[in-house]
Design a protein around this motif. Structure first.
Motif, PDB file in Angstrom:
ATOM      1  N   ARG A  90      -1.753   1.832  -9.136  1.00 43.13           N
ATOM      2  CA  ARG A  90      -3.481   0.916  -9.042  1.00 43.13           C
ATOM      3  C   ARG A  90      -2.801  -0.496  -8.047  1.00 43.13           C
ATOM      4  NH1 ARG A  90      -8.720   0.968 -10.657  1.00 43.13           N
ATOM      5  NH2 ARG A  90      -8.048   2.626 -12.472  1.00 43.13           N
ATOM      6  N   ASN A 150      -4.796   1.330   5.276  1.00 44.42           N
ATOM      7  CA  ASN A 150      -3.442   1.410   4.280  1.00 44.42           C
ATOM      8  C   ASN A 150      -4.201   1.911   3.159  1.00 44.42           C
ATOM      9  OD1 ASN A 150      -0.900  -0.432   5.890  1.00 44.42           O
ATOM     10  ND2 ASN A 150      -2.616  -0.959   6.409  1.00 44.42           N
ATOM     11  N   GLY A 151      -5.394   2.454   2.475  1.00 42.36           N
ATOM     12  CA  GLY A 151      -5.652   2.713   1.437  1.00 42.36           C
ATOM     13  C   GLY A 151      -5.974   2.025   0.942  1.00 42.36           C
ATOM     14  N   ARG A 171       1.228   4.634  -3.322  1.00 45.19           N
ATOM     15  CA  ARG A 171       0.877   5.500  -3.286  1.00 45.19           C
ATOM     16  C   ARG A 171       2.637   6.125  -3.167  1.00 45.19           C
ATOM     17  NH1 ARG A 171      -0.947   3.269   1.346  1.00 45.19           N
ATOM     18  NH2 ARG A 171       0.957   4.408   3.261  1.00 45.19           N
ATOM     19  N   GLY A 225       2.175   5.693  -7.377  1.00 44.78           N
ATOM     20  CA  GLY A 225       0.872   6.071  -8.136  1.00 44.78           C
ATOM     21  C   GLY A 225       0.493   4.955  -8.436  1.00 44.78           C
ATOM     22  N   GLY A 274       0.673  -1.363   0.232  1.00 44.87           N
ATOM     23  CA  GLY A 274      -0.018  -0.312   0.063  1.00 44.87           C
ATOM     24  C   GLY A 274       0.977   1.342   0.103  1.00 44.87           C
ATOM     25  N   ALA A 275       1.938   1.660   0.721  1.00 48.58           N
ATOM     26  CA  ALA A 275       2.649   2.734   1.176  1.00 48.58           C
ATOM     27  C   ALA A 275       3.758   2.690  -0.231  1.00 48.58           C
ATOM     28  CB  ALA A 275       3.953   2.130   2.424  1.00 48.58           C
TER      29      ALA A 275
END
Length: 384
Positions: free
Chosen positions: A109, A144-145, A104, A107, A100-101
């Motif tokens: 998916r 964790n988005g 981000r 960028g 997840g990190a």
């Protein structure tokens, strides 16, 4: 010219050059495409059978950056990552945090598997315990988005008495989720413990229950992933989905035709075979983005023989072939898997996987792949 490789089925002369593909490219537009990515084991951690997974985190994340660089999404902590077959919940949770990190940062998916594998497999849990386990993992994914993928649960398969229990558990989870999720129907060919999922061994009845979950909560379902290796059933389900709910094919036998679609629609993709096919798959979808269906099929149709070989019964051991190809392609330095799963396929099976992949031009350095395949044959098969 590269010297022949002495495969069990006879000498094989590798191709001299890889398939040439355009570097990078525009974002994919006509289809949403995820590759279910494998994890790279740490071969120098002293762990035994049944022990915690030893993961080489940097190599694992590097492979995800490779997939993102070609425009693919990453489906994380799924069965391709050996979820429930060497990777326990503790390892999966760390994988979700790290990936997840990384997503981000670059960028990329990403969507991540949410299940119940922290529950012991030696007993039958209550529905409340199953729901709580799902909630714990859902909370971690959202913190964790990453987009959650509600995976089929072995624990729920043991606990549920019928379709109404599935409806109740999934309704509760969908009400709890902050954003739309992907629902995953994984068939027993991938995991025998999921026989009779959705409350019935009759697939027509199970399909009706699955669709009822979606119909009652369409605003909380981004899409569904069907992994039944049954193209006709996937098309039927796809045509019965509420407007706005995507179908992500998980059919590693029929993916070109399902992604291409027909006059009534098409499938997006969330596929384990797109781990070894990543760059080629991304290029094929970019061709499809231009409206060139024939060009798309011309690129992907020849890969089906390899996919059918990797996913042949017992289908759940397809991960072994996927990791073999990653090693041969130079994405990792060894052919060791968490849980020792590198031993799950025979040497002739692995040799055939190498030959099919090389014939497609999947190896960036065919000489390296040939050298590594020779080494594997010598170590595992001796000299003949």
């Amino acid at each position: 010219m590269t010297a022949p490789v002495p495969l069990p089925q006879g000498p094989y002369t590798p191709r001299a050059t890889p398939l040439e593909l355009p570097a990078g490219g525009a974002p994919l537009t006509s289809r949403t495409v995820y590759s279910a990515a494998h994890v790279v084991a740490d071969p120098y951690t002293d762990t035994g059978p049944g022990g915690p997974a030893a993961v080489d985190w940097e190599s694992t994340l590097a492979f995800r950056r490779h997939l993102w660089s070609h425009g693919l999404g990453v489906a994380e902590a799924m069965d391709t990552a050996q979820r429930g077959m060497g990777l326990d919940w503790s390892g999966a949770a760390e994988l979700i945090r790290r990936s997840g990190a990384e997503a981000r940062a670059v960028g990329g998916r990403i969507a991540c598997g949410v299940g119940t594998d922290q529950l012991p497999s030696s007993s039958t849990p209550t529905l409340a315990e199953v729901t709580s386990a799902y909630e714990e993992q859902l909370t971690l994914a959202e913190a964790n988005g990453v987009q959650p993928i509600l995976m089929a649960s072995r624990a729920l398969a043991r606990a549920a008495r019928g379709p109404e229990d599935y409806l109740a558990v999934y309704a509760h989870l969908l009400r709890q989720s902050g954003e739309p999720v992907i629902l995953h129907w994984l068939g027993p060919m991938f995991d025998p413990a999921l026989e009779g999922y959705w409350g019935s061994a009759d697939l027509d009845e199970a399909t009706d229950t699955f669709l009822k979950v979606i119909a009652e909560h369409p605003d909380k379902v981004d899409g569904i992933k069907i992994s039944l290796l049954d193209a006709a059933r996937e098309i039927d389900v796809r045509r019965r989905l509420p407007s706005g709910v995507r179908c992500y094919t998980g059919d590693d036998f029929h993916y070109p035709e399902l992604i291409a679609g027909d006059e009534q629609g098409f499938s997006h993709a969330l596929l384990g075979i797109f781990d070894p096919l990543g760059p080629l798959a991304a290029h094929a979808v970019r061709v499809l983005d231009t409206g060139d269906v024939e060009g798309f099929r011309a690129l992907l149709d020849p890969t089906v023989e390899l996919s059918r070989h990797l996913f042949q019964p017992p289908t759940r051991f397809y991960k072994t072939g996927v990791v073999l190809l990653a090693w041969l392609a130079g994405h990792q330095d060894h052919f060791t898997m968490v849980g020792g799963l590198q031993s799950a396929r025979s040497l002739p099976h692995l040799a055939k996987a190498y030959q099919l992949a090389d014939g497609l031009g999947l190896f960036p350095d065919p000489e390296l792949a040939a050298h590594r395949m020779r080494t594997l044959l010598e170590v595992q098969g001796g000299t003949r």
